[in-house]
Design an enzyme around this catalytic site. Structure first.
Site, PDB file in Angstrom:
ATOM      1  N   ASP A  75      36.690  52.278  39.558  1.00 51.52           N
ATOM      2  CA  ASP A  75      37.017  50.934  39.918  1.00 51.52           C
ATOM      3  C   ASP A  75      36.018  49.911  39.072  1.00 51.52           C
ATOM      4  O   ASP A  75      34.766  50.626  39.022  1.00 51.52           O
ATOM      5  CB  ASP A  75      37.394  50.428  41.166  1.00 51.52           C
ATOM      6  CG  ASP A  75      37.783  49.241  41.243  1.00 51.52           C
ATOM      7  OD1 ASP A  75      38.640  48.403  40.238  1.00 51.52           O
ATOM      8  OD2 ASP A  75      37.379  48.419  42.056  1.00 51.52           O
ATOM      9  N   SER A  76      36.212  48.768  38.878  1.00 49.14           N
ATOM     10  CA  SER A  76      35.093  47.918  38.510  1.00 49.14           C
ATOM     11  C   SER A  76      33.939  47.714  39.654  1.00 49.14           C
ATOM     12  O   SER A  76      32.925  47.460  39.464  1.00 49.14           O
ATOM     13  CB  SER A  76      35.719  46.572  38.081  1.00 49.14           C
ATOM     14  OG  SER A  76      36.701  45.937  39.370  1.00 49.14           O
TER      15      SER A  76
ATOM     16  N   CYS B   8      42.185  50.817  39.175  1.00 46.29           N
ATOM     17  CA  CYS B   8      41.957  49.525  38.699  1.00 46.29           C
ATOM     18  C   CYS B   8      43.097  49.198  37.850  1.00 46.29           C
ATOM     19  O   CYS B   8      43.163  49.618  36.901  1.00 46.29           O
ATOM     20  CB  CYS B   8      40.620  49.218  38.280  1.00 46.29           C
ATOM     21  SG  CYS B   8      40.260  47.798  37.418  1.00 46.29           S
TER      22      CYS B   8
ATOM     23  N   GLU C 152      33.662  42.276  47.505  1.00 47.05           N
ATOM     24  CA  GLU C 152      32.628  42.876  47.050  1.00 47.05           C
ATOM     25  C   GLU C 152      31.278  42.659  48.042  1.00 47.05           C
ATOM     26  O   GLU C 152      30.394  43.483  48.278  1.00 47.05           O
ATOM     27  CB  GLU C 152      32.171  42.717  45.561  1.00 47.05           C
ATOM     28  CG  GLU C 152      32.841  43.159  44.597  1.00 47.05           C
ATOM     29  CD  GLU C 152      32.513  44.728  44.345  1.00 47.05           C
ATOM     30  OE1 GLU C 152      31.621  45.072  44.366  1.00 47.05           O
ATOM     31  OE2 GLU C 152      33.871  45.383  44.203  1.00 47.05           O
TER      32      GLU C 152
ATOM     33  N   CYS D  84      45.712  44.212  42.686  1.00 48.38           N
ATOM     34  CA  CYS D  84      44.481  44.685  42.379  1.00 48.38           C
ATOM     35  C   CYS D  84      43.938  45.578  43.585  1.00 48.38           C
ATOM     36  O   CYS D  84      44.421  45.207  44.668  1.00 48.38           O
ATOM     37  CB  CYS D  84      43.690  43.249  42.460  1.00 48.38           C
ATOM     38  SG  CYS D  84      41.877  43.612  42.227  1.00 48.38           S
TER      39      CYS D  84
ATOM     40  N   HIS E 148      41.231  45.706  45.085  1.00 51.02           N
ATOM     41  CA  HIS E 148      40.252  45.032  46.112  1.00 51.02           C
ATOM     42  C   HIS E 148      41.206  44.476  47.005  1.00 51.02           C
ATOM     43  O   HIS E 148      40.869  44.244  48.210  1.00 51.02           O
ATOM     44  CB  HIS E 148      39.518  43.935  45.316  1.00 51.02           C
ATOM     45  CG  HIS E 148      38.474  44.350  44.661  1.00 51.02           C
ATOM     46  ND1 HIS E 148      38.424  45.036  43.482  1.00 51.02           N
ATOM     47  CD2 HIS E 148      37.191  44.178  45.084  1.00 51.02           C
ATOM     48  CE1 HIS E 148      37.377  45.315  42.984  1.00 51.02           C
ATOM     49  NE2 HIS E 148      36.177  44.931  43.629  1.00 51.02           N
TER      50      HIS E 148
HETATM   51  N1  DGL Z   1      40.005  46.229  41.425  1.00 47.97           N
HETATM   52  C1  DGL Z   1      40.400  45.702  40.155  1.00 47.97           C
HETATM   53  C2  DGL Z   1      42.149  45.692  39.811  1.00 47.97           C
HETATM   54  O1  DGL Z   1      42.543  46.493  40.570  1.00 47.97           O
HETATM   55  C3  DGL Z   1      40.066  44.369  39.371  1.00 47.97           C
HETATM   56  C4  DGL Z   1      38.953  43.751  39.977  1.00 47.97           C
HETATM   57  C5  DGL Z   1      38.035  42.869  38.962  1.00 47.97           C
HETATM   58  O2  DGL Z   1      37.190  43.475  38.636  1.00 47.97           O
HETATM   59  O3  DGL Z   1      38.548  41.749  38.780  1.00 47.97           O
HETATM   60  O4  DGL Z   1      42.398  45.024  39.130  1.00 47.97           O
END
Ligand code: DGL
Length: 292
Positions: free
Chosen positions: A27-28, A90, A172, A204, A206
């Site tokens: 993931d990012s 992600c 984060e 997302c 997160h």
């Molecule tokens: N967790 C990521 C997603 O599922 C992206 C969050 C990001 O880096 O903007 O889209």
């Protein structure tokens, strides 16, 4: 960051991974740990190697080509670590990368991707209004457009796209229950309730970490759905199909090994202590000068 070709040559292919190789998850940032934990619980015999590109998070406001390049680089790293499969945990990275990654690695290295879990929300909504909270990049991608066309439009369900770039940095930083985060959530979610949405798709990875904050604000006015469990099941199906499911119990091996690119393992450790369930054994280290 040096320029990276999105389609790098596969010069030295890795030997085919065996069933006891780890599952690679990317993931990012740390959001994909919501997916990693679903996989850890669903497949308790599997070791997981998790790569968070914390040097470049958030991806959500980046342009398509940059997201593709960062994703290609991350998946190549997982491949070079000897992972047997990669999960792009992600939605933003998946939106631009799944086709070319699958074409590049072929059957040797299966790739699992994510798309916001719109289908279950469309099937269950009473109000026929469903909101999707995702990054601007995810909404530009074709995957979500395809799901809207396939499931929402034929059922006459209205899909409300909602974006809020502040949310990923809150997660984060471990600030998902802070007053600032609540205010940001209210700013974007009050309007969807005003439009009668009854389902909110957490598009997302997160955002499952915001469930408590959202439920504290709205109780059962909004039903929340995410893709975590469906991705765990899909990962299991692909491992079974490729004879790659690990049969041996982990015993005292670490289940979830996390690598971060941002040289921030120390600052992330207390954050991860809150995000990772106690029953999962985990470790974290900085890694990724090797990628540059
Ligand atoms: N967790 C990521 C997603 O599922 C992206 C969050 C990001 O880096 O903007 O889209």
């Amino acid at each position: 960051m040096r320029a990276i070709l999105p389609l790098y040559p596969l010069e030295n292919p890795m030997p085919k991974a065996s069933a006891d190789a780890p599952i690679g998850i990317f993931d990012s940032g740390i959001g994909g740990l919501s997916v990693a934990q679903e996989i850890a619980n669903y497949l308790p015999n599997e070791r997981i190697l998790y790569y968070a590109d914390t040097a470049h998070v958030p991806y959500g406001a980046r342009d398509d080509q940059n997201i593709r390049e960062l994703t290609a680089q991350a998946i190549e790293w997982l491949y070079r670590q000897g992972c047997k499969i990669a999960v792009v945990a992600c939605n933003t990275a998946s939106a631009f990368s799944l086709d070319f990654l699958r074409e590049h690695y072929g059957e040797n290295f299966p790739i699992v991707g994510l798309v916001p879990a719109l289908k279950p929300a469309v099937l269950q909504t009473q109000s026929k209004v469903v909101a999707v909270l995702a990054t601007p990049a995810t909404f530009r991608g074709q995957l979500i457009k395809d799901v809207v066309l396939r499931f929402a439009e034929p059922s006459g369900v209205d899909v409300m796209p909602v974006t809020c770039l502040e949310l990923v940095p809150f997660v984060e930083a471990g600030l998902q229950n802070s007053e600032q985060c609540k205010t940001a959530l209210k700013n974007v979610l009050d309007p969807i309730l005003a439009k009668q949405a009854d389902y909110l798709v957490l598009g997302c990875t997160h955002y499952p970490f915001l469930k408590n904050a959202i439920q504290n604000l709205y109780g059962d006015q909004l039903t929340l759905v995410d893709s975590g469990l469906a991705v765990a099941r899909q990962t299991a199906r692909i491992l079974i199909k490729n004879n790659l499911l690990s049969e041996l119990p982990l015993q005292n091996k670490t289940q979830l090994s996390c690598y971060v690119s941002g040289h921030n393992a120390d600052t992330l450790t207390p954050v991860l202590k809150h995000l990772i369930q106690e029953k999962i054994s985990w470790s974290i280290c900085d890694v990724i000068d090797k990628l540059q």
